[in-house]
Write a protein that holds these residues in place. Structure first.
Motif, PDB file in Angstrom:
ATOM      1  N   LEU A   1     -10.477   6.599 -19.589  1.00  0.00           N
ATOM      2  CA  LEU A   1     -10.360   5.021 -19.547  1.00  0.00           C
ATOM      3  C   LEU A   1     -10.543   4.699 -18.214  1.00  0.00           C
ATOM      4  O   LEU A   1     -10.623   3.482 -17.745  1.00  0.00           O
ATOM      5  N   ASN A   2     -10.534   5.623 -17.148  1.00  0.00           N
ATOM      6  CA  ASN A   2     -10.882   5.441 -15.729  1.00  0.00           C
ATOM      7  C   ASN A   2      -9.705   4.181 -15.142  1.00  0.00           C
ATOM      8  O   ASN A   2     -10.100   3.366 -14.571  1.00  0.00           O
ATOM      9  N   GLU A   3      -8.325   4.715 -15.421  1.00  0.00           N
ATOM     10  CA  GLU A   3      -7.358   3.603 -15.193  1.00  0.00           C
ATOM     11  C   GLU A   3      -6.167   4.586 -14.812  1.00  0.00           C
ATOM     12  O   GLU A   3      -5.966   5.577 -15.256  1.00  0.00           O
ATOM     13  N   VAL A   4      -5.467   4.138 -13.842  1.00  0.00           N
ATOM     14  CA  VAL A   4      -3.972   4.683 -13.519  1.00  0.00           C
ATOM     15  C   VAL A   4      -2.953   3.587 -13.942  1.00  0.00           C
ATOM     16  O   VAL A   4      -3.153   2.505 -14.040  1.00  0.00           O
ATOM     17  N   TYR A   5      -2.128   4.431 -14.547  1.00  0.00           N
ATOM     18  CA  TYR A   5      -0.850   3.457 -15.294  1.00  0.00           C
ATOM     19  C   TYR A   5       0.516   3.929 -14.671  1.00  0.00           C
ATOM     20  O   TYR A   5       0.776   5.033 -14.185  1.00  0.00           O
ATOM     21  N   ILE A   6       1.563   3.121 -14.474  1.00  0.00           N
ATOM     22  CA  ILE A   6       2.854   3.335 -13.990  1.00  0.00           C
ATOM     23  C   ILE A   6       3.769   2.911 -15.133  1.00  0.00           C
ATOM     24  O   ILE A   6       3.877   1.784 -15.718  1.00  0.00           O
ATOM     25  N   ILE A   7       4.760   3.884 -15.656  1.00  0.00           N
ATOM     26  CA  ILE A   7       5.672   3.495 -16.568  1.00  0.00           C
ATOM     27  C   ILE A   7       7.175   3.792 -16.157  1.00  0.00           C
ATOM     28  O   ILE A   7       7.234   4.446 -15.154  1.00  0.00           O
ATOM     29  N   ASP A   8       7.947   3.244 -16.778  1.00  0.00           N
ATOM     30  CA  ASP A   8       9.499   3.257 -16.411  1.00  0.00           C
ATOM     31  C   ASP A   8       9.956   4.570 -17.087  1.00  0.00           C
ATOM     32  O   ASP A   8       9.973   4.787 -18.167  1.00  0.00           O
ATOM     33  N   HIS A   9      10.778   5.386 -16.356  1.00  0.00           N
ATOM     34  CA  HIS A   9      11.543   6.537 -16.954  1.00  0.00           C
ATOM     35  C   HIS A   9      12.929   6.471 -16.987  1.00  0.00           C
ATOM     36  O   HIS A   9      13.654   7.358 -17.594  1.00  0.00           O
ATOM     37  N   SER A  10      13.433   5.179 -16.502  1.00  0.00           N
ATOM     38  CA  SER A  10      14.743   4.938 -16.538  1.00  0.00           C
ATOM     39  C   SER A  10      15.211   4.568 -17.886  1.00  0.00           C
ATOM     40  O   SER A  10      16.685   4.468 -18.189  1.00  0.00           O
TER      41      SER A  10
ATOM     42  N   ASN B   1      -9.892  -0.207 -13.656  1.00  0.00           N
ATOM     43  CA  ASN B   1     -10.871  -0.734 -14.541  1.00  0.00           C
ATOM     44  C   ASN B   1     -10.409  -1.861 -15.395  1.00  0.00           C
ATOM     45  O   ASN B   1      -9.928  -1.632 -16.611  1.00  0.00           O
ATOM     46  N   PRO B   2     -10.686  -3.235 -14.920  1.00  0.00           N
ATOM     47  CA  PRO B   2     -10.178  -4.277 -15.757  1.00  0.00           C
ATOM     48  C   PRO B   2     -10.989  -4.756 -16.845  1.00  0.00           C
ATOM     49  O   PRO B   2     -10.240  -5.633 -17.846  1.00  0.00           O
ATOM     50  N   THR B   3     -12.078  -4.030 -17.094  1.00  0.00           N
ATOM     51  CA  THR B   3     -12.698  -4.292 -18.444  1.00  0.00           C
ATOM     52  C   THR B   3     -11.882  -3.789 -19.417  1.00  0.00           C
ATOM     53  O   THR B   3     -11.924  -4.240 -20.798  1.00  0.00           O
ATOM     54  N   ALA B   4     -10.894  -2.694 -19.450  1.00  0.00           N
ATOM     55  CA  ALA B   4      -9.841  -2.103 -20.246  1.00  0.00           C
ATOM     56  C   ALA B   4      -9.236  -3.297 -21.038  1.00  0.00           C
ATOM     57  O   ALA B   4      -8.564  -2.916 -22.094  1.00  0.00           O
ATOM     58  N   TYR B   5      -8.892  -4.276 -20.039  1.00  0.00           N
ATOM     59  CA  TYR B   5      -7.956  -5.245 -20.723  1.00  0.00           C
ATOM     60  C   TYR B   5      -8.543  -6.627 -20.603  1.00  0.00           C
ATOM     61  O   TYR B   5      -7.662  -7.575 -20.372  1.00  0.00           O
ATOM     62  N   ASN B   6      -9.864  -6.766 -20.712  1.00  0.00           N
ATOM     63  CA  ASN B   6     -10.709  -7.972 -20.858  1.00  0.00           C
ATOM     64  C   ASN B   6     -10.459  -8.953 -19.652  1.00  0.00           C
ATOM     65  O   ASN B   6     -10.374 -10.034 -19.749  1.00  0.00           O
ATOM     66  N   ARG B   7     -10.094  -8.412 -18.285  1.00  0.00           N
ATOM     67  CA  ARG B   7     -10.018  -9.238 -17.029  1.00  0.00           C
ATOM     68  C   ARG B   7     -11.007  -8.768 -16.231  1.00  0.00           C
ATOM     69  O   ARG B   7     -10.725  -9.113 -14.835  1.00  0.00           O
ATOM     70  N   GLY B   8     -12.052  -8.523 -16.617  1.00  0.00           N
ATOM     71  CA  GLY B   8     -13.187  -7.941 -15.594  1.00  0.00           C
ATOM     72  C   GLY B   8     -14.460  -7.557 -16.227  1.00  0.00           C
ATOM     73  O   GLY B   8     -14.542  -7.399 -17.419  1.00  0.00           O
ATOM     74  N   THR B   9     -15.502  -7.170 -15.362  1.00  0.00           N
ATOM     75  CA  THR B   9     -16.798  -6.813 -15.732  1.00  0.00           C
ATOM     76  C   THR B   9     -16.930  -5.361 -15.305  1.00  0.00           C
ATOM     77  O   THR B   9     -16.130  -4.932 -14.440  1.00  0.00           O
TER      78      THR B   9
END
Length: 558
Positions: free
Chosen positions: A259-268, A294-302
């Motif tokens: 998906l060509n993206e980086v994600y951050i999630i909460d471990h707490s 890659n903002p195309t993954a959430y419909n906020r870019g091209t």
């Protein structure tokens, strides 16, 4: 110019002395001094970081100094699966690959191993069935637990109910990416004390009769189950290839190659909160706190806004280093035209530490703060898969071009100050001078540990041989131990007919004897007298060790 003159000289003496043994000695002495290494250490100058480098190749894990000499080595019965870490207590945490015909994709592992410094297997854990498998990464937690990256299988019915278009399920199943926190038990078991699953944080606008229906660009904290990226309907649609933990914020950084993206999630969060959209330090449960690339993954870019292409190893630079608290990653550049790789440093916009600014368009920043690519020709630097980069305490950056097994370190001015080529190919260890091209000497990741790292306290760090066969260390004059010479060393008599005596103020822990062409002939431990009566007449190289000190001497056997 020197090399050319030497070559001419060699031809002249060849015509005059080709029947003598002296010619062989002259040529062998001359060639390594000016020859170019093809594997192992290629370059190590004064600007390199004084450290030991850890990496896995086939079933072996190596810890080497800056000259490529082996400091320690661990052997497994399994190929890598893929991450490896040296813990502060000297133990080695390693992922291993085992057979699983039901879940089979690049980076699959299935097994975690823990070895002590001496190579003894002290704990193992298998997470591999027809429905689940560990893959790619693990991470040693500060509390002694281990984070494990894995997939579990969603059936066609489960994926369809979650809102996936069934026409895009090529194998009638979908892999749910999950993170499990393991508390090791005994020698081969673990308690799962925390869990996170991406299937709990999905959105779709394909079928309003199914779960997770909503407006995608209004919910960037959720992942569109119908965004395929480069997966082409493969069940391994996300292909998370890296999972790194940042203790300061108690957050986890993930990298999705497909998906060509980086994600951050909460471990707490608790496990229950991690399956929801509320709770934890940051109030969003297990939803995405941040995403980038890659903002195309959430419909906020091209497609013009896409900045990541098959990236690996995003992580927060630790405190105390340059650019601390920023994200560093290796952007492979896979699938774009032209294909070339980069190293990025970026600062996620925040409203407060760990609370990322929620944009009305794409997540920022609009571009990285720092980009490294080849300064001469960008396409010269390219690895379509694997790879990583690491910020070092002296301000340098270690970069691993994983597809070619090429490690290099750059200083803040982007000058290469250390270069190394993994000499372990798919079919064995390479010989110095042999081309590594086509030998599949790929490297998933390599990490440098400073000589002051806690794991090294009280250890015997005497350098051994380099990994490659017939090594040549003539051009590597700076050892990672500081290249301290043995104090007031004497080796006599020289020349000798029978043997030699070694005297020094430092105790001699080991002596290695090499032929003039670099082949190791004998290793002796804690000796001051060496019997050479069984050695043929000729010139030999001695390498002497006094624990963290070394010295080289040439001797003539009459």
């Amino acid at each position: 110019m020197v090399f050319c003159l030497l070559t001419i000289f060699e031809h002249l003496i060849m015509s005059y002395m080709k029947s003598t043994g002296l010619l062989f000695i002259i040529l062998i002495l001359a060639i390594p001094a000016y020859g170019q290494n093809t594997v192992g250490a290629l370059n190590n100058n004064e600007g390199s970081y004084n450290a030991y480098t850890l990496f896995t190749a086939q079933t072996e894990t190596y810890l080497i100094n800056n000259c490529g000499q082996v400091i320690n080595q661990w052997s497994s019965s399994f190929p890598p699966g893929n991450a490896v870490y040296l813990l502060e207590n000297g133990n080695l945490l390693r992922a291993a690959k085992i057979d699983n015909p039901d879940i089979n994709f690049g980076g699959r592992g299935g097994r975690i191993e823990l070895f002590d410094w001496d190579g003894n297997l002290i704990w193992e854990y298998t997470y591999s069935t027809n429905l689940v498998s560990h893959h790619h990464d693990v991470f040693p937690m500060p509390n002694g637990n281990i984070l494990m990256l894995a997939v579990s299988t969603m059936t066609l019915a489960e994926a369809t109910q979650a809102g996936r278009d069934p026409a895009t399920l090529a194998e009638n199943k979908l892999y749910n990416e999950q993170i499990l926190e393991l508390e090791p038990v005994g020698t081969n078991d673990a308690n799962i004390v925390w869990e996170w699953n991406i299937k709990d944080h999905l959105i779709q606008d394909f079928d309003n009769s199914k779960d997770n229906f909503g407006i995608i660009n209004e919910n960037p904290q959720l992942l569109d189950i119908n965004f395929l990226g480069t997966s082409n309907g493969n069940p391994n649609w996300m292909h998370i290839n890296s999972m790194q933990y940042y203790e300061k914020l108690d957050q986890i950084v993930l990298s999705s190659r497909q998906l060509n993206e980086v994600y951050i999630i909460d471990h707490s969060t608790t496990t229950a909160q991690a399956s929801s959209s509320s709770g934890g330090t940051y109030g969003k449960g297990g939803d995405l706190l941040y995403r980038w690339g890659n903002p195309t993954a959430y419909n906020r870019g091209t497609t013009d806004d896409q900045q990541l292409f098959g990236q690996h190893y995003p992580y927060f630079i630790p405190d105390g280093l340059n650019d601390a608290g920023k994200l560093l990653l290796f952007n492979n550049g896979f699938t774009r035209t032209p294909e070339f790789s980069e190293v990025f440093i970026l600062q996620p916009p925040t409203d407060a530490p760990g609370f990322y600014s929620t944009p009305t368009t794409a997540y920022g920043p609009s571009s990285p703060e720092y980009i490294y690519t080849d300064p001469r020709n960008q396409t010269n630097f390219f690895s379509p898969f694997l790879s990583n980069a690491q910020r070092l305490p002296n301000g340098n950056t270690l970069i691993i071009e994983g597809a070619s097994g090429y490690f290099f370190e750059i200083d803040p001015s982007n000058n290469k100050v250390w270069e190394y080529v993994n000499p372990v190919g798919a079919f064995g260890i390479l010989t110095q001078g042999e081309s590594p091209a086509g030998e599949a000497n790929t490297t998933f990741r390599a990490i440098k540990y400073g000589t002051d790292y806690q794991a090294f306290v009280g250890r015997d760090l005497t350098p051994g041989d380099p990994i490659e066969l017939n090594p040549n260390l003539n051009n590597c004059t700076i050892l990672s131990t500081g290249n301290q010479e043995i104090t007031e060393l004497k080796v006599f008599p020289n020349p000798t007919a029978n043997g030699i005596t070694i005297e020094s103020l430092d105790p001699i822990s080991k002596v290695e004897i090499y032929s003039i062409d670099g082949k190791k002939l004998k290793t002796l431990r804690e000796t001051s007298n060496i019997d050479l009566r069984n050695f043929s007449s000729g010139l030999y190289n001695l390498k002497l060790f006094s624990y963290d000190k070394t010295a080289h001497r040439k001797i003539v056997k009459l």
